[in-house]
Structure formats: structure tokens, C-alpha cells
Design a protein around this motif. Structure first.
Motif, PDB file in Angstrom:
ATOM      1  N   ILE A 171       7.813  -1.801   1.383  1.00 39.95           N
ATOM      2  CA  ILE A 171       8.795  -0.717   1.326  1.00 39.95           C
ATOM      3  C   ILE A 171       9.546  -0.679   2.647  1.00 39.95           C
ATOM      4  CG2 ILE A 171       9.119   1.770   1.108  1.00 39.95           C
ATOM      5  CD1 ILE A 171       6.411   1.846  -0.362  1.00 39.95           C
ATOM      6  N   GLY A 203      12.416   1.452   4.896  1.00 42.58           N
ATOM      7  CA  GLY A 203      12.959   2.800   4.896  1.00 42.58           C
ATOM      8  C   GLY A 203      13.154   3.356   6.276  1.00 42.58           C
ATOM      9  N   ARG A 261       8.330   7.679   7.901  1.00 43.25           N
ATOM     10  CA  ARG A 261       7.088   7.271   7.254  1.00 43.25           C
ATOM     11  C   ARG A 261       7.200   7.358   5.736  1.00 43.25           C
ATOM     12  NH1 ARG A 261       2.420   8.750   5.072  1.00 43.25           N
ATOM     13  NH2 ARG A 261       0.544   7.662   5.711  1.00 43.25           N
ATOM     14  N   ALA A 262       6.691   6.330   5.064  1.00 43.28           N
ATOM     15  CA  ALA A 262       6.623   6.337   3.599  1.00 43.28           C
ATOM     16  C   ALA A 262       5.298   6.999   3.220  1.00 43.28           C
ATOM     17  CB  ALA A 262       6.689   4.914   3.064  1.00 43.28           C
ATOM     18  N   SER A 312       2.455   4.939   1.654  1.00 45.54           N
ATOM     19  CA  SER A 312       2.010   3.718   2.321  1.00 45.54           C
ATOM     20  C   SER A 312       0.498   3.708   2.504  1.00 45.54           C
ATOM     21  CB  SER A 312       2.705   3.556   3.677  1.00 45.54           C
ATOM     22  OG  SER A 312       2.309   4.567   4.568  1.00 45.54           O
ATOM     23  N   ASP A 342       3.744   1.823  10.151  1.00 48.73           N
ATOM     24  CA  ASP A 342       4.959   1.010  10.160  1.00 48.73           C
ATOM     25  C   ASP A 342       4.605  -0.359  10.740  1.00 48.73           C
ATOM     26  OD1 ASP A 342       7.485  -0.150  10.484  1.00 48.73           O
ATOM     27  OD2 ASP A 342       8.014   1.119  12.200  1.00 48.73           O
ATOM     28  N   TYR A 351       6.678  -0.676   5.427  1.00 54.56           N
ATOM     29  CA  TYR A 351       5.399  -0.129   4.999  1.00 54.56           C
ATOM     30  C   TYR A 351       4.863  -0.938   3.824  1.00 54.56           C
ATOM     31  CZ  TYR A 351       7.029   3.802   7.743  1.00 54.56           C
ATOM     32  OH  TYR A 351       7.505   4.574   8.764  1.00 54.56           O
ATOM     33  N   LYS A 380       2.555  -0.573   0.251  1.00 56.60           N
ATOM     34  CA  LYS A 380       2.038   0.342  -0.762  1.00 56.60           C
ATOM     35  C   LYS A 380       1.165  -0.462  -1.711  1.00 56.60           C
ATOM     36  CE  LYS A 380       3.594   3.030  -4.733  1.00 56.60           C
ATOM     37  NZ  LYS A 380       4.756   3.427  -5.535  1.00 56.60           N
TER      38      LYS A 380
END
Length: 163
Positions: A11, A13, A16-17, A20, A30, A41, A43
């Protein structure tokens, strides 16, 4: 039926995701932290391993056909690797996107029998590591190899008792 990891989704972006995978000590997730480039990240993508088909004589042919159709459903992730390449691969996402230098790509090893990865996390360390931390069964090579900063690994747990 068992829930296992099928693969990791990369991911990109800003910030922060929330979905993740965690870092085992609560550090940043990250992958490019401390380096130029985009926020990157990982997932986890899970799947439910279907039960083994029964082997009754009158059902055998039908089950063999179903197995062929559902072969991807039965494969088990057993290793997650990281490859460094001087060129990208359009079919795989770069773990060091925008940071310059080598491309860092995920590589998976699957089998149709045996154990399967059921949990995954990141591990940031101030030094090179050769064995996974306590409670974890396997680990990748250092994602940050050749870059300055933390050593960064993907670690996983394996279920040896999946039928």
C-alpha cells in the motif's frame, strides 16, 4: 478450516495505513521510514484453507476435478522473501518506491502440503539479525540491505498442524 496468509498487499499512501501489519515492538510500519520516497506499508491478505476432500471411491473423480479447479485455494504460503533488482517488475510493487536505488520486491514460496504462514509482522532492529525473534518461526532478509538506517525484516508464524 484454517485462516492463513495468502500474500501481502503493498500500500502506498500518505500517513499511516491503519490496516498495515504491525511492527513487533510498536515501531513505525512505513517501509521507507528514514529514507526518501513514498510511504509504503504492507497489508496481510488472508484466505480460508478449504477442508481436505474425502476419498470415498464414488466421489473420487468429482473431487479430483474440484481440486484442480481450486488449486489456488489449497496452496499454502511457506516463505516470504525480498529480492533486490536493478530494474522493476510491472507485476510486482516496489517496497522502496521513490527512494531511488534498487527495486525491492516481494517473492513468495507456496506448496500444496505442509505448514502454512498464519501471522506476519515487521521487525525493526538496530543490528543485523540471523534468526527470528522469540515467538516467530521465520524471517525474510533485510528489506533495507544496502541502505542506511534500521534493519527491517518481515517475520512470520507457521502453523504446523494444518490438515
Amino acid at each position: 478450516m484454517a485462516e492463513i496468509i495468502d500474500h501481502l498487499e503493498v500500500i502506498y499512501g500518505v500517513g499511516r495505513a491503519p490496516e498495515s501489519i504491525p511492527e513487533i515492538n510498536g515501531a513505525l510500519t512505513d517501509l521507507n521510514s528514514g529514507h526518501k520516497g513514498e510511504f509504503v506499508y504492507l497489508k496481510k491478505v488472508v484466505k480460508t484453507l478449504p477442508p481436505r476432500p474425502r476419498r470415498h471411491h464414488f466421489e473420487q473423480q468429482q473431487q479430483m476435478q474440484e481440486q484442480e479447479q481450486n488449486a489456488d485455494d489449497r496452496r499454502r504460503l511457506q516463505y516470504i522473501g525480498v529480492e533486490r533488482l536493478g530494474h522493476g517488475d510491472p507485476a510486482r510493487a516496489d517496497l522502496a518506491k521513490g527512494a531511488g536505488g534498487d527495486f525491492r520486491l516481494l517473492r513468495y514460496e507456496y506448496k500444496f502440503a505442509g505448514p502454512a504462514i498464519y501471522d506476519v509482522a515487521l521487525w525493526r532492529s538496530g543490528g543485523r539479525q540471523c534468526i527470528p525473534p522469540a515467538g516467530w518461526d521465520g524471517m525474510s532478509v533485510d528489506i533495507n540491505e544496502g541502505r542506511r538506517g534500521d534493519y527491517l525484516y518481515i517475520v512470520w508464524k507457521i502453523d504446523y498442524f494444518i490438515c
